[in-house]
Design an enzyme around this catalytic site. Structure first.
Site, PDB file in Angstrom:
ATOM      1  N   TRP A 151      -0.512   9.998   6.803  1.00  0.00           N
ATOM      2  CA  TRP A 151      -1.666   9.678   5.952  1.00  0.00           C
ATOM      3  C   TRP A 151      -2.903   9.730   6.847  1.00  0.00           C
ATOM      4  O   TRP A 151      -2.936   9.080   7.898  1.00  0.00           O
ATOM      5  CB  TRP A 151      -1.465   8.272   5.388  1.00  0.00           C
ATOM      6  CG  TRP A 151      -2.579   7.758   4.521  1.00  0.00           C
ATOM      7  CD1 TRP A 151      -3.200   8.408   3.490  1.00  0.00           C
ATOM      8  CD2 TRP A 151      -3.185   6.453   4.601  1.00  0.00           C
ATOM      9  NE1 TRP A 151      -4.148   7.590   2.923  1.00  0.00           N
ATOM     10  CE2 TRP A 151      -4.161   6.392   3.588  1.00  0.00           C
ATOM     11  CE3 TRP A 151      -2.988   5.345   5.420  1.00  0.00           C
ATOM     12  CZ2 TRP A 151      -4.942   5.263   3.380  1.00  0.00           C
ATOM     13  CZ3 TRP A 151      -3.757   4.220   5.213  1.00  0.00           C
ATOM     14  CH2 TRP A 151      -4.729   4.181   4.200  1.00  0.00           C
ATOM     15  N   ASP A 200       4.577   0.823   7.822  1.00  0.00           N
ATOM     16  CA  ASP A 200       3.617   0.870   6.731  1.00  0.00           C
ATOM     17  C   ASP A 200       4.428   1.100   5.451  1.00  0.00           C
ATOM     18  O   ASP A 200       5.039   2.155   5.284  1.00  0.00           O
ATOM     19  CB  ASP A 200       2.614   2.013   6.960  1.00  0.00           C
ATOM     20  CG  ASP A 200       1.537   2.046   5.878  1.00  0.00           C
ATOM     21  OD1 ASP A 200       1.589   1.198   4.961  1.00  0.00           O
ATOM     22  OD2 ASP A 200       0.658   2.925   5.940  1.00  0.00           O
ATOM     23  N   LYS A 225       0.290   0.787  -5.362  1.00  0.00           N
ATOM     24  CA  LYS A 225       1.088   1.732  -6.129  1.00  0.00           C
ATOM     25  C   LYS A 225       2.179   1.050  -6.946  1.00  0.00           C
ATOM     26  O   LYS A 225       2.290   1.264  -8.145  1.00  0.00           O
ATOM     27  CB  LYS A 225       1.709   2.763  -5.178  1.00  0.00           C
ATOM     28  CG  LYS A 225       0.857   3.968  -4.927  1.00  0.00           C
ATOM     29  CD  LYS A 225      -0.376   3.751  -4.063  1.00  0.00           C
ATOM     30  CE  LYS A 225      -0.027   3.499  -2.617  1.00  0.00           C
ATOM     31  NZ  LYS A 225      -1.222   3.480  -1.737  1.00  0.00           N
TER      32      LYS A 225
HETATM   33  N1  PLA Z   1      -0.509   3.666   3.745  1.00  0.00           N
HETATM   34  C1  PLA Z   1      -0.156   4.847   3.213  1.00  0.00           C
HETATM   35  C2  PLA Z   1       0.947   5.595   3.843  1.00  0.00           C
HETATM   36  C3  PLA Z   1      -0.825   5.331   2.073  1.00  0.00           C
HETATM   37  O1  PLA Z   1      -0.470   6.499   1.583  1.00  0.00           O
HETATM   38  C4  PLA Z   1      -1.871   4.592   1.516  1.00  0.00           C
HETATM   39  C5  PLA Z   1      -2.644   5.094   0.319  1.00  0.00           C
HETATM   40  C6  PLA Z   1      -2.183   3.358   2.109  1.00  0.00           C
HETATM   41  C7  PLA Z   1      -1.481   2.927   3.222  1.00  0.00           C
HETATM   42  C8  PLA Z   1      -3.282   2.470   1.630  1.00  0.00           C
HETATM   43  O2  PLA Z   1      -3.190   2.041   0.376  1.00  0.00           O
HETATM   44  P1  PLA Z   1      -4.004   0.768  -0.142  1.00  0.00           P
HETATM   45  O3  PLA Z   1      -4.947   0.366   0.935  1.00  0.00           O
HETATM   46  O4  PLA Z   1      -4.696   1.224  -1.347  1.00  0.00           O
HETATM   47  O5  PLA Z   1      -2.956  -0.249  -0.382  1.00  0.00           O
HETATM   48  N2  PLA Z   1      -2.755   6.478   0.157  1.00  0.00           N
HETATM   49  C9  PLA Z   1      -3.387   7.089  -1.027  1.00  0.00           C
HETATM   50  C10 PLA Z   1      -4.799   6.625  -1.248  1.00  0.00           C
HETATM   51  C11 PLA Z   1      -2.584   6.739  -2.258  1.00  0.00           C
HETATM   52  C12 PLA Z   1      -5.725   6.683  -0.086  1.00  0.00           C
HETATM   53  O6  PLA Z   1      -5.798   7.708   0.599  1.00  0.00           O
HETATM   54  O7  PLA Z   1      -6.384   5.660   0.153  1.00  0.00           O
HETATM   55  C13 PLA Z   1      -3.325   8.606  -0.839  1.00  0.00           C
HETATM   56  O8  PLA Z   1      -3.720   9.335  -1.759  1.00  0.00           O
HETATM   57  O9  PLA Z   1      -2.823   9.060   0.215  1.00  0.00           O
END
Ligand code: PLA
Length: 402
Positions: free
Chosen positions: A132, A213, A249
């Site tokens: 991510w 995570d 989510k």
């Molecule tokens: N960790 C991972 C691996 C994630 O994919 C995401 C969210 C988070 C943490 C953080 O989520 P939160 O802070 O909202 O609890 N990833 C999303 C959204 C869904 C984003 O980029 O913020 C994504 O589209 O990858």
């Protein structure tokens, strides 16, 4: 007079949230957003879970709006720990876990990164390739040096297990590793249970620290307990772990910023000290975390009836995504795509790491108004019965000549 802020250049667009901005600005009626990982129902609409609606009805008008303690809601933290570490965990009974409510998963990761910097200033963080995108920003802004480790095997569109194990072995003893507990983002590729056992064993040999995570508990298999398996394997092997939990989510609480950071300590005394330091980090940043999301989480998870409803609903979301994976793959095959799309159904969680190039993604956006991240990640949560054929056709058009 000289300008105060004349030297400030615009920041680069966020690779994920920037996609949403571009999508919103597109007037085309055909447009499809499979960028951000936000669940949609089969009509493409955002979902508020029934268990959340019911929790809100129960909360409404019955609670005050005082500050939470610096560490957040004790009830919400207790429920979060049961979810991650297991209902009957001895670590919970022995009070060995330092935990605070966090600003969703991002806030939990950031708080841990700041803690790592403050108390283990000479350590680095090993981050999987790919990951991510925000993981890199989080540890960068916390001034923790980053290294990467092998994770994904592009040719097989699966796990590069031997590369992963080599990197674990070659890292200096006592390194910090960031692991996705389940439903790896962006690849949708998780180690098998057997592979997790080997990883855990090697972590033991190397005395590495695993930081999990867990942003998608429930979204991989549809069963939150099963999705915590990797953490449980590490716990059985006697590791101390850290864990970032998010309710964005699995409870659909995206904008409520509800999450939890936990760190397993040697004993209760250490856990008290660590918790107090986590609170100390939170105090000058945001003082104390938001109340409403925490109330929703604790109301649902502490009530057997609402929890059962939640488990059913989270399974429903996971199943709809699994169904859409099948539909997308079948549509591509029916169009006569010369490529293999097996990985669409082999990968799990919210995302399909399609293998499309940035140029192909650009064509999808320009010619078909389909919005996704340039690394070829498709948020399957945005695919519906209504748009899957359109999406498959567009993917076929931009990939068929390669
Ligand atoms: N960790 C991972 C691996 C994630 O994919 C995401 C969210 C988070 C943490 C953080 O989520 P939160 O802070 O909202 O609890 N990833 C999303 C959204 C869904 C984003 O980029 O913020 C994504 O589209 O990858």
């Amino acid at each position: 007079m000289a300008s105060w802020f004349g030297h400030v250049e615009p920041a680069p667009k966020d690779p994920i949230l920037g996609v949403t901005e571009a999508f919103l600005a597109d007037p085309s009626p055909d447009k499809v957003n499979v960028g951000v990982g936000a669940y949609r129902d089969d009509n493409g609409q955002p979902v508020v879970l029934e268990c959340v609606r019911e929790a809100e009805r129960r909360i409404a008008g019955s609670m005050n709006m005082e500050y939470l303690p610096m560490g957040g809601s004790v009830k919400m933290i207790d429920e979060s720990l049961k979810l991650a570490y297991g209902e009957d965990s001895d670590f919970i009974k022995d009070k060995r876990i330092a935990a605070v409510q966090a600003l969703s998963g991002t806030g939990a990761c950031r708080l841990f990164a700041d803690f790592q910097k403050r108390f283990l200033p000479d350590t680095q963080i090993y981050i999987p390739t790919p990951t991510w995108a925000n993981h890199h920003n989080i540890w960068r802004d916390a001034h923790v040096p980053q290294r990467t480790f092998t994770y994904y095997h592009p040719e097989s569109r699966g796990l590069d297990f031997s590369g992963l194990m080599d990197d674990i072995k070659n890292a200096p003893d006592g390194s910090f590793f960031l692991l996705h507990a389940c439903a790896h983002n962006p690849t949708g590729v998780d180690p098998s249970e057997e592979q997790w056992r080997e990883i855990s064993h090697q972590f033991k040999v190397k005395k590495h620290f695993p930081f999990f995570d867990m942003a998608y508990q429930g979204f991989a298999s549809g069963d939150p307990e099963r999705d915590a398996k990797a953490i449980h394997i590490f716990l059985e092997d006697g590791h101390q772990v850290g864990c970032a939990q998010s309710y964005a989510k699995n409870l659909g609480l995206y904008g409520q910023r509800a999450g939890c950071l936990s760190v397993l300590c040697d004993d209760e005394m250490q856990a008290v000290a660590v918790k107090s330091q986590l609170q100390q980090l939170a105090r000058p940043m945001y003082s104390n975390p938001p109340l409403h999301g925490a109330l929703i989480v604790s109301t649902i998870l502490s009530d057997p009836e609402l929890k059962t409803l939640w488990l059913k609903e989270v399974k429903g979301m996971a199943d709809r995504i699994i169904g859409m994976r099948k539909a997308l793959k079948e549509n591509l095959e029916e169009l006569g795509s010369p490529l293999s799309w097996e990985h669409i159904t082999n990968q799990i969680g919210m995302f399909c790491y399609s293998g499309m190039t940035p140029e192909q993604v650009d064509r999808l956006t320009k010619e078909f108004h389909i919005y996704m991240t340039r690394n070829g990640r498709i948020s399957m949560a945005g695919v519906t019965t209504g748009n899957v054929a359109y999406l498959a056709n567009a993917i076929h058009e931009v990939t068929k000549s390669n």
